[in-house]
Write a protein that holds these residues in place. Structure first.
Motif, PDB file in Angstrom:
ATOM      1  N   LEU A 195       0.820  -1.207   0.000  1.00 24.91           N
ATOM      2  CA  LEU A 195       0.000   0.000   0.000  1.00 24.91           C
ATOM      3  C   LEU A 195       0.855   1.259   0.000  1.00 24.91           C
ATOM      4  CD1 LEU A 195      -2.856   1.192   0.128  1.00 24.91           C
ATOM      5  CD2 LEU A 195      -2.692   1.088   2.629  1.00 24.91           C
ATOM      6  N   ALA A 196       2.025   1.218   0.626  1.00 23.25           N
ATOM      7  CA  ALA A 196       2.898   2.400   0.644  1.00 23.25           C
ATOM      8  C   ALA A 196       3.189   2.880  -0.767  1.00 23.25           C
ATOM      9  CB  ALA A 196       4.201   2.071   1.378  1.00 23.25           C
ATOM     10  N   GLU A 197       3.378   1.948  -1.703  1.00 21.35           N
ATOM     11  CA  GLU A 197       3.636   2.327  -3.088  1.00 21.35           C
ATOM     12  C   GLU A 197       2.461   3.095  -3.669  1.00 21.35           C
ATOM     13  OE1 GLU A 197       4.340   0.206  -7.453  1.00 21.35           O
ATOM     14  OE2 GLU A 197       4.603  -0.975  -5.615  1.00 21.35           O
ATOM     15  N   MET A 198       1.248   2.695  -3.329  1.00 23.84           N
ATOM     16  CA  MET A 198       0.065   3.369  -3.868  1.00 23.84           C
ATOM     17  C   MET A 198      -0.044   4.798  -3.321  1.00 23.84           C
ATOM     18  SD  MET A 198      -1.276   1.241  -5.995  1.00 23.84           S
ATOM     19  CE  MET A 198       0.432   0.781  -6.357  1.00 23.84           C
ATOM     20  N   TYR A 199       0.243   4.977  -2.032  1.00 23.23           N
ATOM     21  CA  TYR A 199       0.240   6.338  -1.480  1.00 23.23           C
ATOM     22  C   TYR A 199       1.305   7.200  -2.151  1.00 23.23           C
ATOM     23  CZ  TYR A 199      -2.963   5.370   2.417  1.00 23.23           C
ATOM     24  OH  TYR A 199      -4.075   5.087   3.175  1.00 23.23           O
ATOM     25  N   LEU A 200       2.479   6.631  -2.379  1.00 24.73           N
ATOM     26  CA  LEU A 200       3.552   7.380  -3.028  1.00 24.73           C
ATOM     27  C   LEU A 200       3.212   7.685  -4.487  1.00 24.73           C
ATOM     28  CD1 LEU A 200       6.503   5.419  -1.426  1.00 24.73           C
ATOM     29  CD2 LEU A 200       6.019   7.843  -1.069  1.00 24.73           C
ATOM     30  N   ASN A 201       2.597   6.733  -5.181  1.00 24.39           N
ATOM     31  CA  ASN A 201       2.167   6.979  -6.564  1.00 24.39           C
ATOM     32  C   ASN A 201       1.162   8.119  -6.621  1.00 24.39           C
ATOM     33  OD1 ASN A 201       3.741   4.781  -7.234  1.00 24.39           O
ATOM     34  ND2 ASN A 201       2.089   3.572  -8.142  1.00 24.39           N
ATOM     35  N   ARG A 202       0.151   8.051  -5.738  1.00 23.81           N
ATOM     36  CA  ARG A 202      -0.889   9.080  -5.775  1.00 23.81           C
ATOM     37  C   ARG A 202      -0.326  10.441  -5.400  1.00 23.81           C
ATOM     38  NH1 ARG A 202      -6.439   8.331  -2.341  1.00 23.81           N
ATOM     39  NH2 ARG A 202      -5.095   9.003  -0.627  1.00 23.81           N
ATOM     40  N   ALA A 203       0.571  10.472  -4.417  1.00 26.48           N
ATOM     41  CA  ALA A 203       1.170  11.747  -4.017  1.00 26.48           C
ATOM     42  C   ALA A 203       1.987  12.346  -5.156  1.00 26.48           C
ATOM     43  CB  ALA A 203       2.055  11.537  -2.789  1.00 26.48           C
ATOM     44  N   GLU A 204       2.815  11.531  -5.796  1.00 25.09           N
ATOM     45  CA  GLU A 204       3.634  12.024  -6.902  1.00 25.09           C
ATOM     46  C   GLU A 204       2.772  12.554  -8.039  1.00 25.09           C
ATOM     47  OE1 GLU A 204       6.705  10.369 -10.352  1.00 25.09           O
ATOM     48  OE2 GLU A 204       6.497   9.217  -8.483  1.00 25.09           O
ATOM     49  N   CYS A 205       1.763  11.791  -8.411  1.00 23.27           N
ATOM     50  CA  CYS A 205       0.936  12.196  -9.550  1.00 23.27           C
ATOM     51  C   CYS A 205       0.107  13.431  -9.244  1.00 23.27           C
ATOM     52  CB  CYS A 205       0.029  11.034  -9.962  1.00 23.27           C
ATOM     53  SG  CYS A 205       0.935   9.607 -10.599  1.00 23.27           S
ATOM     54  N   ASN A 206      -0.439  13.511  -8.044  1.00 25.74           N
ATOM     55  CA  ASN A 206      -1.180  14.717  -7.676  1.00 25.74           C
ATOM     56  C   ASN A 206      -0.281  15.945  -7.682  1.00 25.74           C
ATOM     57  OD1 ASN A 206      -3.980  14.193  -7.294  1.00 25.74           O
ATOM     58  ND2 ASN A 206      -3.552  13.114  -5.372  1.00 25.74           N
ATOM     59  N   LEU A 207       0.952  15.782  -7.205  1.00 25.56           N
ATOM     60  CA  LEU A 207       1.890  16.897  -7.225  1.00 25.56           C
ATOM     61  C   LEU A 207       2.200  17.339  -8.644  1.00 25.56           C
ATOM     62  CD1 LEU A 207       4.607  16.365  -4.450  1.00 25.56           C
ATOM     63  CD2 LEU A 207       3.400  18.487  -4.981  1.00 25.56           C
ATOM     64  N   ARG A 208       2.466  16.379  -9.494  1.00 24.55           N
ATOM     65  CA  ARG A 208       2.800  16.716 -10.885  1.00 24.55           C
ATOM     66  C   ARG A 208       1.632  17.392 -11.598  1.00 24.55           C
ATOM     67  NH1 ARG A 208       7.456  14.382 -12.901  1.00 24.55           N
ATOM     68  NH2 ARG A 208       8.397  12.666 -11.715  1.00 24.55           N
ATOM     69  N   LEU A 209       0.426  16.990 -11.258  1.00 21.35           N
ATOM     70  CA  LEU A 209      -0.756  17.488 -11.961  1.00 21.35           C
ATOM     71  C   LEU A 209      -1.417  18.665 -11.259  1.00 21.35           C
ATOM     72  CD1 LEU A 209      -2.301  14.003 -12.825  1.00 21.35           C
ATOM     73  CD2 LEU A 209      -1.117  15.551 -14.406  1.00 21.35           C
ATOM     74  N   GLY A 210      -0.957  18.999 -10.058  1.00 11.41           N
ATOM     75  CA  GLY A 210      -1.576  20.090  -9.309  1.00 11.41           C
ATOM     76  C   GLY A 210      -2.977  19.752  -8.851  1.00 11.41           C
ATOM     77  N   THR A 211      -3.225  18.472  -8.542  1.00 11.60           N
ATOM     78  CA  THR A 211      -4.543  18.020  -8.125  1.00 11.60           C
ATOM     79  C   THR A 211      -4.475  17.465  -6.710  1.00 11.60           C
ATOM     80  OG1 THR A 211      -4.130  15.850  -9.137  1.00 11.60           O
ATOM     81  CG2 THR A 211      -5.260  17.506 -10.483  1.00 11.60           C
ATOM     82  N   ALA A 212      -5.625  17.083  -6.198  1.00 10.21           N
ATOM     83  CA  ALA A 212      -5.705  16.484  -4.867  1.00 10.21           C
ATOM     84  C   ALA A 212      -6.743  15.369  -4.874  1.00 10.21           C
ATOM     85  CB  ALA A 212      -6.037  17.540  -3.818  1.00 10.21           C
ATOM     86  N   VAL A 213      -6.689  14.516  -5.879  1.00 10.79           N
ATOM     87  CA  VAL A 213      -7.630  13.403  -5.986  1.00 10.79           C
ATOM     88  C   VAL A 213      -7.392  12.432  -4.834  1.00 10.79           C
ATOM     89  CG1 VAL A 213      -8.289  11.389  -7.370  1.00 10.79           C
ATOM     90  CG2 VAL A 213      -7.856  13.597  -8.480  1.00 10.79           C
ATOM     91  N   GLY A 214      -8.429  12.159  -4.067  1.00 13.35           N
ATOM     92  CA  GLY A 214      -8.318  11.230  -2.949  1.00 13.35           C
ATOM     93  C   GLY A 214      -7.760  11.845  -1.694  1.00 13.35           C
ATOM     94  N   ALA A 215      -6.723  12.637  -1.818  1.00 10.10           N
ATOM     95  CA  ALA A 215      -6.065  13.308  -0.683  1.00 10.10           C
ATOM     96  C   ALA A 215      -5.032  14.259  -1.254  1.00 10.10           C
ATOM     97  CB  ALA A 215      -5.408  12.291   0.253  1.00 10.10           C
ATOM     98  N   THR A 216      -4.516  15.133  -0.419  1.00  9.06           N
ATOM     99  CA  THR A 216      -3.426  16.001  -0.853  1.00  9.06           C
ATOM    100  C   THR A 216      -2.117  15.226  -0.814  1.00  9.06           C
ATOM    101  OG1 THR A 216      -2.890  16.781   1.366  1.00  9.06           O
ATOM    102  CG2 THR A 216      -4.621  17.985   0.161  1.00  9.06           C
ATOM    103  N   PRO A 217      -1.105  15.655  -1.561  1.00 13.20           N
ATOM    104  CA  PRO A 217       0.206  15.005  -1.463  1.00 13.20           C
ATOM    105  C   PRO A 217       0.744  14.996  -0.040  1.00 13.20           C
ATOM    106  CG  PRO A 217       0.116  16.370  -3.424  1.00 13.20           C
ATOM    107  CD  PRO A 217      -1.136  16.648  -2.652  1.00 13.20           C
ATOM    108  N   GLU A 218       0.493  16.071   0.693  1.00 12.61           N
ATOM    109  CA  GLU A 218       0.962  16.119   2.087  1.00 12.61           C
ATOM    110  C   GLU A 218       0.307  15.026   2.923  1.00 12.61           C
ATOM    111  OE1 GLU A 218       0.588  19.168   5.877  1.00 12.61           O
ATOM    112  OE2 GLU A 218       0.976  20.013   3.885  1.00 12.61           O
ATOM    113  N   GLN A 219      -0.994  14.817   2.731  1.00 12.48           N
ATOM    114  CA  GLN A 219      -1.697  13.776   3.482  1.00 12.48           C
ATOM    115  C   GLN A 219      -1.207  12.381   3.104  1.00 12.48           C
ATOM    116  OE1 GLN A 219      -5.593  15.083   2.251  1.00 12.48           O
ATOM    117  NE2 GLN A 219      -6.086  15.931   4.275  1.00 12.48           N
ATOM    118  N   ASP A 220      -0.976  12.158   1.808  1.00  9.11           N
ATOM    119  CA  ASP A 220      -0.508  10.843   1.382  1.00  9.11           C
ATOM    120  C   ASP A 220       0.897  10.553   1.890  1.00  9.11           C
ATOM    121  OD1 ASP A 220      -2.736   9.864   0.120  1.00  9.11           O
ATOM    122  OD2 ASP A 220      -2.162  10.549  -1.874  1.00  9.11           O
ATOM    123  N   LEU A 221       1.773  11.545   1.793  1.00  7.01           N
ATOM    124  CA  LEU A 221       3.141  11.327   2.253  1.00  7.01           C
ATOM    125  C   LEU A 221       3.170  11.095   3.760  1.00  7.01           C
ATOM    126  CD1 LEU A 221       5.902  11.139   0.921  1.00  7.01           C
ATOM    127  CD2 LEU A 221       6.296  13.531   1.542  1.00  7.01           C
TER     128      LEU A 221
END
Length: 475
Positions: free
Chosen positions: A370-396
């Protein structure tokens, strides 16, 4: 029945669709034509079980799909930058030594073993898909179809990442990929006649995504320790991230997290010291009697340096180890000074330090966490300027926090922060060369798209097909 299914696995293991030469010397009673051997729904189910068994061998997730990407992604040059050195191979096995030193030949043993085992597994999956008519229960048929599709997609994905120039190496990804096999060979004659050329990298990725996407709709939400719908979504997130399709990678990771099936353990060591914990999305099942190996294969065999356990062949760079904060529990739990007899080399940042993730021959091997999924979502949200599911700060903060790592969460993390946490969190789990490639990095003086970082197509495959299957540049 068990003897019958074992024979089927042997047959399909010997029926490589890309080679005419004999792979296995099996007794006549074991050379059963699959058309004869597969007669019932249980036969089909046992063939799926055989496919999982093949994936757990040392040629695939039992060792090589973890080990080889880490060796390829380590700088072997003396005096290399501490972090770039990553790990050092000090063992005597030449196949792994060649991969570490970037001196692979066209007959590299580990390249050959991995290629052969992956296509054995693909052929098993194709046999399942070919025999779905034997399964009358609709739910069972869908489940077995989904498992076979995902197995086939996963194996093609792992092959194309190791045996082809990476995604993005050409503008339209027209570089030679690997052979796409979507039909089964039922016997050796069919295998001999089935030689096909390598498809482009673009075509292989399209086939992988088609299989994985179809699997999502076929697999149940829960399936014991076997593939389920979330496993397929997790693999899709990996594939999309490798392509740089950040929106799709984010959404697939978000689907896994939102399923609510998984949660990170409070202890960073738990997922490696226990079986099928809450944070493990898929892992290879092992025990004392059934594991990848204890002398010539197996993660603990090569990574461990404990009394009676391990060859101490993979030492961790002191420079990479020191990338962790001294207060980080991962530094304490995941690394240790072992009992390896080979001398340390402090001048080049090499001590007798080993990975604490792989300490037991019989432990399960987490493939996706699951850690990989949080890191994937955080990276992609950061790159895209989005917060789908959570913010990058919350995921990290799910991955790095005072309870789990003994470190404060990072406020307003940057992309560099996320990528740094990724390499610290997923170290020595087979991600190294793949992340270097997708991020445009380098291994020492070798750029991410260097020919020398690509595994050779086994010479036997090229020779047996009279060049229908072409060799990679440099071999």
């Amino acid at each position: 029945m068990k003897l019958k299914q074992f024979a089927i696995v042997l047959l399909t293991a010997g029926s490589l669709s890309t080679a005419c030469t004999k792979v296995l010397d099996v007794a006549p009673q074991q050379s059963i034509d699959a058309l004869t051997a597969i007669q019932t729904a249980d036969d089909v189910n046992q063939l799926v079980i055989g496919s999982y068994s093949l994936m757990g061998t040392g040629q695939l997730y039992g060792t090589n799909l973890f080990l080889l990407p880490d060796l390829l992604g380590s700088d072997f040059n003396a005096g290399a930058a501490a972090a770039a050195r990553y790990a050092t191979w000090v063992g005597t096995f030449q196949g792994q030594r060649q991969a570490f030193r970037k001196q692979m030949t066209r007959d590299n043993s580990e390249a050959s073993r991995t290629w052969i085992a992956a296509y054995r597994t693909i052929n098993n999956a194709n046999l399942v898909l070919q025999n779905l008519d034997k399964v009358t229960d609709v739910a069972e048929r869908n489940r077995l179809e989904g498992e076979a599709l995902l197995i086939r997609g996963v194996m093609h994905f792992e092959l194309v990442r190791l045996f082809a120039l990476p995604w993005g190496a050409t503008p339209n990804n027209s570089q030679a990929g690997v052979v796409i096999q979507t039909t089964a060979s039922n016997n050796k004659d069919e295998a001999a006649a089935a030689a096909k050329p390598r498809a482009t990298v673009a075509a292989v990725y399209a086939a992988v995504l088609a299989d994985m996407t179809a699997a999502v709709g076929k697999l149940p939400a829960s399936n014991g320790t076997r593939f389920n719908a979330s496993t397929a979504q997790a693999y899709l997130s990996r594939v999309y991230l490798q392509q740089g399709n950040f929106a799709a990678a984010r959404d697939a990771a978000n689907a896994v997290i939102a399923s609510g099936k998984y949660s990170l353990n409070a202890s960073v060591a738990a997922v490696f010291s226990n079986r099928n914990t809450a944070e493990s999305i898929f892992e290879i099942q092992q025990n004392d009697q059934n594991n990848a190996g204890q002398s010539n294969d197996g993660m603990a065999t090569f990574y461990a340096s404990l009394p009676g356990i391990g060859r101490a062949d993979v030492r961790i760079s002191n420079g990479f180890y020191n990338l962790y904060n001294d207060n980080d529990l991962r530094k304490r739990e995941w690394y240790y000074l072992g009992t390896g007899a080979r001398p340390a080399d402090p001048a080049n940042g090499v001590l007798n330090r080993y990975s604490g993730k792989w300490k037991s021959f019989s432990q399960n091997l987490p493939v996706i966490r699951l850690a990989e999924m949080y890191l994937n979502r955080a990276e992609c949200n950061l790159r895209l300027g989005t917060a789908v599911g959570a913010t990058p700060e919350q995921d990290l903060a799910q991955v790095r926090n005072p309870i789990r790592t003994n470190l404060p969460s990072i406020v307003n993390p940057t992309l560099a922060d996320v990528l740094n946490e990724r390499q610290l969190e997923l170290a020595f789990e087979g991600h190294r060369i793949h992340d270097i490639r997708r991020l445009g990095g380098s291994v020492g003086t070798y750029a991410w798209n260097a020919d020398i970082l690509v595994m050779p197509i086994p010479a036997r495959e090229v020779d047996a097909t009279s060049g229908v299957i072409t060799q990679n540049p440099g071999y």
